[in-house]
Design a protein around this motif. Structure first.
Motif, PDB file in Angstrom:
ATOM      1  N   GLN A 160     141.322  16.383  32.245  1.00  0.00           N
ATOM      2  CA  GLN A 160     142.579  16.084  31.556  1.00  0.00           C
ATOM      3  C   GLN A 160     143.645  17.117  31.920  1.00  0.00           C
ATOM      4  O   GLN A 160     144.806  16.773  32.176  1.00  0.00           O
ATOM      5  CB  GLN A 160     142.355  16.066  30.050  1.00  0.00           C
ATOM      6  N   GLU A 161     143.246  18.378  31.972  1.00  0.00           N
ATOM      7  CA  GLU A 161     144.186  19.438  32.339  1.00  0.00           C
ATOM      8  C   GLU A 161     144.654  19.283  33.790  1.00  0.00           C
ATOM      9  O   GLU A 161     145.844  19.459  34.088  1.00  0.00           O
ATOM     10  CB  GLU A 161     143.534  20.802  32.149  1.00  0.00           C
ATOM     11  N   LEU A 162     143.727  18.958  34.682  1.00  0.00           N
ATOM     12  CA  LEU A 162     144.110  18.775  36.089  1.00  0.00           C
ATOM     13  C   LEU A 162     145.061  17.592  36.247  1.00  0.00           C
ATOM     14  O   LEU A 162     146.022  17.653  37.025  1.00  0.00           O
ATOM     15  CB  LEU A 162     142.862  18.561  36.945  1.00  0.00           C
ATOM     16  N   ALA A 163     144.792  16.500  35.519  1.00  0.00           N
ATOM     17  CA  ALA A 163     145.643  15.315  35.608  1.00  0.00           C
ATOM     18  C   ALA A 163     147.060  15.624  35.126  1.00  0.00           C
ATOM     19  O   ALA A 163     148.037  15.089  35.660  1.00  0.00           O
ATOM     20  CB  ALA A 163     145.043  14.176  34.797  1.00  0.00           C
ATOM     21  N   ALA A 164     147.178  16.471  34.120  1.00  0.00           N
ATOM     22  CA  ALA A 164     148.496  16.849  33.616  1.00  0.00           C
ATOM     23  C   ALA A 164     149.200  17.786  34.590  1.00  0.00           C
ATOM     24  O   ALA A 164     150.408  17.656  34.837  1.00  0.00           O
ATOM     25  CB  ALA A 164     148.359  17.515  32.245  1.00  0.00           C
ATOM     26  N   ARG A 165     148.449  18.723  35.167  1.00  0.00           N
ATOM     27  CA  ARG A 165     149.057  19.717  36.062  1.00  0.00           C
ATOM     28  C   ARG A 165     149.446  19.098  37.398  1.00  0.00           C
ATOM     29  O   ARG A 165     150.449  19.480  38.008  1.00  0.00           O
ATOM     30  CB  ARG A 165     148.077  20.862  36.293  1.00  0.00           C
ATOM     31  N   TYR A 166     148.666  18.136  37.868  1.00  0.00           N
ATOM     32  CA  TYR A 166     148.924  17.519  39.172  1.00  0.00           C
ATOM     33  C   TYR A 166     149.198  16.024  38.994  1.00  0.00           C
ATOM     34  O   TYR A 166     148.620  15.180  39.677  1.00  0.00           O
ATOM     35  CB  TYR A 166     147.732  17.731  40.105  1.00  0.00           C
ATOM     36  N   ALA A 167     150.100  15.720  38.102  1.00  0.00           N
ATOM     37  CA  ALA A 167     150.398  14.318  37.780  1.00  0.00           C
ATOM     38  C   ALA A 167     150.883  13.529  38.983  1.00  0.00           C
ATOM     39  O   ALA A 167     150.713  12.298  39.048  1.00  0.00           O
ATOM     40  CB  ALA A 167     151.440  14.255  36.661  1.00  0.00           C
ATOM     41  N   ASP A 168     151.501  14.194  39.950  1.00  0.00           N
ATOM     42  CA  ASP A 168     152.025  13.516  41.134  1.00  0.00           C
ATOM     43  C   ASP A 168     150.991  13.365  42.250  1.00  0.00           C
ATOM     44  O   ASP A 168     151.238  12.689  43.249  1.00  0.00           O
ATOM     45  CB  ASP A 168     153.239  14.278  41.673  1.00  0.00           C
ATOM     46  N   ARG A 169     149.787  13.968  42.065  1.00  0.00           N
ATOM     47  CA  ARG A 169     148.795  13.948  43.146  1.00  0.00           C
ATOM     48  C   ARG A 169     147.416  13.478  42.715  1.00  0.00           C
ATOM     49  O   ARG A 169     146.595  13.113  43.567  1.00  0.00           O
ATOM     50  CB  ARG A 169     148.666  15.354  43.764  1.00  0.00           C
ATOM     51  N   LEU A 170     147.130  13.492  41.404  1.00  0.00           N
ATOM     52  CA  LEU A 170     145.785  13.172  40.936  1.00  0.00           C
ATOM     53  C   LEU A 170     145.783  11.940  40.039  1.00  0.00           C
ATOM     54  O   LEU A 170     146.556  11.852  39.084  1.00  0.00           O
ATOM     55  CB  LEU A 170     145.193  14.351  40.166  1.00  0.00           C
ATOM     56  N   VAL A 171     144.884  11.006  40.352  1.00  0.00           N
ATOM     57  CA  VAL A 171     144.644   9.846  39.502  1.00  0.00           C
ATOM     58  C   VAL A 171     143.171   9.866  39.114  1.00  0.00           C
ATOM     59  O   VAL A 171     142.293   9.924  39.979  1.00  0.00           O
ATOM     60  CB  VAL A 171     144.968   8.523  40.221  1.00  0.00           C
ATOM     61  N   VAL A 172     142.886   9.858  37.810  1.00  0.00           N
ATOM     62  CA  VAL A 172     141.514   9.842  37.313  1.00  0.00           C
ATOM     63  C   VAL A 172     141.276   8.524  36.581  1.00  0.00           C
ATOM     64  O   VAL A 172     142.002   8.189  35.641  1.00  0.00           O
ATOM     65  CB  VAL A 172     141.239  11.020  36.356  1.00  0.00           C
ATOM     66  N   VAL A 173     140.260   7.790  37.020  1.00  0.00           N
ATOM     67  CA  VAL A 173     139.880   6.536  36.373  1.00  0.00           C
ATOM     68  C   VAL A 173     138.495   6.715  35.760  1.00  0.00           C
ATOM     69  O   VAL A 173     137.512   6.923  36.489  1.00  0.00           O
ATOM     70  CB  VAL A 173     139.878   5.364  37.372  1.00  0.00           C
TER      71      VAL A 173
END
Length: 364
Positions: A160-173
């Motif tokens: 969740q933290e990574l998705a917030a920090r790298y919102a323009d590069r990371l997609v988690v499904v």
């Protein structure tokens, strides 16, 4: 042959979920180079055993190399002796015998775009790859993470933290069996179809990996952009005659002092001098005196080469190399599938010469 192993101190045991814990080791400064690793690699750990002194298990590193941290993550299984022992007994301040990092489930370029598939505890090496790509690379990262239910999601907070920090590069499904059922081959293919130019890494239970890999093949992902990790419980002892093993053997000898004859190693097809050309770490080496009396890995070690390995039993892929010319036969193989073999991939720890000349590379 004795393998160099090291007693490392456990500095922290982190409860990730009810069934998964991360174990953090302290690596002293003098072993920094020895324990250098790349994302996706694993550590081989000696878990204490009253009967044999130890059992060897491979656990992937979930930390990143640039963090200076050495963290493995272990999911407890119902009948798993090692995972249950670690969960029940290991505490900060304890020591474990560990082999240096190994494995080939690693990206060649962190700037690639990555399509990552993880099932359950298969997130462990995938997490290391994802973190490294995001923090040190420049490409896009897409993660498809399948679990039984929400409580089973390892690293939920970190993702969740990574998705917030790298919102323009990371997609988690997140795919939850309790909500969506098991992902079908059609669903996996439909998902992957949006990312056919990405480099794929797959880790998890065997049926999940097969379904994902089959989907990638149907989408014509080239072999160079398809990577699959496999979990295997090691049956042998890659640590050599360390004190734990010797102590256990002394006890067994008191109980049974009879002599047992071990199986002789399988005969090599070629027993005369064999010429071997090897590419390792960007350097070329040529030898013309492999007598076929020992596996390729041991021959290269005798020649002073630092060839990769872990289990020496044909039960992991750490020693995998590619035969470009000539043939070898393998005494044992529990990890390479038909496609691997067709591509010329072989396990050096089990390879005996079957032709008078061989050309081998470790560069994949």
């Amino acid at each position: 042959m004795t393998t160099d192993s090291y007693l490392l101190t456990v500095t922290e045991v982190i409860e990730e979920t009810e069934d998964a814990r991360s174990i953090v080791f302290e690596v002293p400064p003098e072993l920094t180079d020895t324990f250098a690793y790349v994302p996706g690699q694993f550590l081989t750990v000696a878990v204490p055993s009253e009967r044999t002194g130890l059992v060897a298990r491979c656990y992937s590193l979930s930390s990143t190399p640039h963090s200076g941290r050495h963290q493995i993550t272990v999911k407890r299984t119902v009948d798993g002796y090692a995972s249950n022992w670690l969960h029940a007994n290991l505490r900060a301040g304890d020591t474990l015998r560990v082999l240096p990092p190994s494995g080939i489930f690693s990206p060649k370029d962190l700037d690639d775009d990555f399509l990552l598939f993880a099932g359950g505890s298969g997130i462990t090496p995938v997490m290391s790859i994802a973190r490294s790509a995001l923090e040190k690379g420049s490409g896009q990262v897409v993660l498809f993470y399948a679990n039984r239910d929400e409580r089973s999601v390892i690293f939920a907070g970190a993702l969740q933290e990574l998705a917030a920090r790298y919102a323009d590069r990371l997609v988690v499904v997140h795919w939850l069996e309790s909500v969506q059922g098991l992902p079908s081959a059609a669903q996996l293919k439909a998902f992957a179809a949006h990312f056919t130019t990405y480099t794929a890494f797959v880790c998890g239970p065997a049926p999940f990996m097969k379904a994902v890999t089959d989907s990638l093949k149907e989408l014509d992902f080239p072999r160079a952009r398809r990577h699959q990790e496999k979990f295997v419980s090691l049956g042998g002892n890659p640590f050599g005659e360390v004190e734990e093993v010797l102590a256990a053997q002394a006890v067994l000898d008191e109980v049974d002092d009879g002599d047992e004859e071990g199986d002789e190693p399988g005969a090599a097809v070629v027993t005369g001098p064999v010429t071997v050309e090897v590419e390792l770490d960007g350097e070329q080496h040529t030898f013309d005196d492999w007598a076929g009396d020992k596996p390729l890995l041991e021959f290269l070690e005798d020649k002073g080469l630092d060839a990769p390995f872990s289990c020496r039993e044909g039960q992991c892929s750490a020693c995998a190399c590619m035969v470009l010319e000539g043939e070898v036969t393998m005494r044992n193989n529990e990890v390479l599938d038909a496609e691997d073999l067709a591509d010329g991939i072989r396990l050096a720890c089990q390879s005996m010469p079957a032709s008078e000349k061989l050309r081998i590379t470790y560069s994949g």
